[in-house]
Design an enzyme around this catalytic site. Structure first.
Site, PDB file in Angstrom:
ATOM      1  N   ASP A 205      25.749 -19.054 -16.906  1.00 30.50           N
ATOM      2  CA  ASP A 205      26.304 -17.973 -17.917  1.00 30.50           C
ATOM      3  C   ASP A 205      26.169 -16.727 -17.661  1.00 30.50           C
ATOM      4  OD1 ASP A 205      26.839 -19.888 -19.951  1.00 30.50           O
ATOM      5  OD2 ASP A 205      25.059 -19.709 -20.769  1.00 30.50           O
ATOM      6  N   ASP A 233      17.788 -15.402 -22.443  1.00 27.73           N
ATOM      7  CA  ASP A 233      18.112 -16.101 -23.287  1.00 27.73           C
ATOM      8  C   ASP A 233      16.890 -17.436 -23.368  1.00 27.73           C
ATOM      9  OD1 ASP A 233      20.225 -14.897 -24.220  1.00 27.73           O
ATOM     10  OD2 ASP A 233      21.822 -16.347 -23.541  1.00 27.73           O
ATOM     11  N   ARG A 285      21.711  -8.598 -31.400  1.00 31.23           N
ATOM     12  CA  ARG A 285      20.954  -9.712 -30.794  1.00 31.23           C
ATOM     13  C   ARG A 285      19.718  -9.190 -30.197  1.00 31.23           C
ATOM     14  NH1 ARG A 285      24.640 -14.740 -28.401  1.00 31.23           N
ATOM     15  NH2 ARG A 285      26.214 -15.049 -30.180  1.00 31.23           N
TER      16      ARG A 285
END
Length: 407
Positions: A205, A233, A285
Site C-alpha cells: 500500500d 496502519d 484518521r
C-alpha cells in the site's frame, strides 16, 4: 516472607513468556489504562521532586531513559520503558547489537551483511543501530522478523523514497528514532523475510509502518510524513501495540487501526496512542478505528482538516487528556466522526472524552457509556491533564541524540 517471595518470583517466571509472546487481548483493558495513568502521574511527581535542573519532563517513557548521559552504552534499557498495550514488546533486548554500516538495498533476496535488511530478517533477537547518518531508499518492503529493535538514536536515519516497513505475522518489534517519509508502494517481486525463506510479494500500500497480524509492537519517537497510504496502519488481527512520542505531519489518511467492518478478528485489537503530536498538514484518521479497544491519551492535535478521531464497526475509543485545536473552518470543528452507520446504531458505540481540552470550538461527540461526558465537563476536567500535553509532547518525533550527552 522470603519463601513467599521466592514462590511469587517462580510463578512470575512461568507467566513471563506467555505475556511476551501471546497475542490474546488483555482481559480487562481498563487495568492497562489505569497503569498508563499511574505512569504519567509518577513521572509528573518525579519531575517536581527532582527540581528545575532535572531533565525530567513528566513523560514517563522519556523520563525512563533520557536522563541517562550513558544512554548510548545502555541502549537496551529502552525496551523496559514502554507503557500501554505494547509495554511487553521487548524487541531485540535480549540479543546482540547489530550495526548498520551500509545504506544500500541492492539485493532484497540476498541482502549484504551490514545493511538494514540483512539485520531485520535474522532469526535471532537483534538490537539494530546505525554507524552514521544515512538515507535508506528501500528497493522493496522491509519485512521484519520477530524480536528486533531498530534504534535510530545517535544518527539521523531516514527511510524514504521507496517502500517502507512491514511488520507481518511477527511479534516483539520496537521501531524507535527514525524519520519515515515519502513511502511508496512496492511489490511484484521476490523478497527475503528470514535467512531460510523468500517469497513473492504482491503490491504493497505504501504505508510508513504497516502492521499486519503483528503483536507486541512499539513505535516510538519517529517522525512520519507524506506516505502513499497510511503513516502507521495496523490490521488483520494485530494487537498489543503502543504508538507513542511520534511527530506526524503532511499526510491525508494518517492512521488506520482495523482492516474492515467485516473483519471481526480485529475485535481483539488493543492499541495505546500516547504523547504524539499530530501536526501541520494532516487531514483525517488520527486514528480511524474498527472493532477493538483504543486508548488515546495526552496527544497534541494542532491540525486536522476533516476530523481527528473516527471509527466504524463499534470500536471502544477512550480519549483522555488530549488537547484538540480545531481548524478555523466552522464545518470541521468536530473531533470525532462516527462512520458508516446511522445515529441509531453509533449512539451505542462506547466513545468517551475525559479531561480533554477543546480549543477554538473543538467538540467531541461522545456515545454509548461516554454519552454523559458533556463538552463542558470534558473541557473543565481537561485542564489538569491537558496542561501537561505541551511539555510531554514537545520532543515528539525523532530525537537529536548524540553520544556522550543526554538525549
Amino acid at each position: 516472607m522470603a519463601l513467599l517471595t521466592h514462590i511469587a518470583l517462580f510463578l512470575f517466571s512461568l507467566l513471563t513468556p506467555t505475556l511476551l509472546c501471546s497475542s490474546s487481548p488483555v482481559p480487562n483493558p481498563e487495568l492497562v489504562v489505569e497503569e498508563v495513568h499511574k505512569s504519567i502521574a509518577n513521572a509528573s511527581r518525579s519531575r517536581r521532586n527532582l527540581g528545575y535542573l532535572s531533565c525530567g519532563t513528566g513523560n514517563p517513557i522519556d523520563d525512563c531513559w533520557r536522563c541517562d548521559p550513558n544512554w548510548e552504552k545502555n541502549r537496551q534499557r529502552l525496551a523496559d520503558c514502554a507503557i500501554g498495550f505494547g509495554k511487553n514488546a521487548v524487541g531485540g533486548r535480549d540479543g546482540r547489537i547489530y550495526v548498520v554500516t551500509d545504506s544500500s538495498d541492492d539485493d532484497v533476496v540476498n541482502p549484504k551483511p551490514g545493511t538494514l535488511r540483512y539485520g531485520v530478517i535474522q532469526d535471532e533477537p537483534l538490537w539494530i543501530i546505525f554507524a552514521r547518518d544515512m538515507v535508506i531508499k528501500l528497493k522493496e518492503e522491509l519485512i521484519m522478523n520477530s524480536f528486533k529493535t531498530v534504534d535510530g538514536r545517535g544518527a539521523s536515519v531516514h527511510i524514504a523514497g521507496g517502500p517502507c516497513i512491514t511488520v507481518q505475522f511477527v511479534t516483539n518489534i520496537i521501531i524507535h528514532g527514525l524519520n519515515i517519509h515519502d513511502c511508496k508502494p512496492g511489490g511484484n517481486a521476490m523478497v527475503r523475510d528470514s535467512p531460510h525463506h523468500f517469497g513473492w510479494r504482491t503490491i504493497s500500500d505504501g504505508d510508513g509502518v504497516s502492521i499486519f497480524g503483528g503483536s507486541h509492537v512499539w513505535v516510538d519517537h519517529c517522525s512520519l510524513s507524506n506516505c502513499q497510504d497510511g503513516l502507521i496502519d495496523a490490521i488483520h488481527g494485530s494487537t498489543a501495540i503502543t504508538i507513542s512520542n511520534n511527530y506526524m505531519t503532511h499526510h491525508d489518511k494518517v492512521m488506520l487501526l482495523g482492516h474492515s467492518d467485516s473483519y471481526t478478528q480485529d475485535k481483539n485489537m488493543q492499541v495505546t496512542i500516547a504523547f504524539n503530536h499530530f501536526g501541520e498538514g494532516l487531514v483525517q484518521r488520527m486514528p480511524r478505528c474498527r472493532h477493538g479497544y483504543f486508548h488515546v491519551v495526552n496527544n497534541d492535535y494542532t491540525h486536522w482538516e476533516m476530523y481527528a478521531i473516527g471509527g466504524s464497526a463499534d470500536p471502544t475509543i477512550n480519549s483522555q487528556g488530549n488537547r484538540f485545536l480545531a481548524p478555523d473552518d466552522r464545518f470541521s470543528k468536530e473531533v470525532t466522526k462516527h462512520e458508516d452507520a446511522p445515529e441509531s446504531e453509533w449512539r451505542n458505540w462506547n466513545w468517551r472524552s475525559e479531561g480533554d481540552l477543546m480549543v477554538n470550538g473543538a467538540f467531541f461527540t461522545a456515545s454509548g457509556a461516554g454519552a454523559s461526558s458533556s463538552y463542558a465537563k470534558a473541557s473543565s476536567l481537561g485542564a489538569r491533564p491537558s496542561s501537561l500535553v505541551g511539555t510531554i509532547t514537545t520532543n515528539a518525533g525523532a530525537l537529536n541524540c548524540r553520544k556522550g550527552s543526554r538525549c
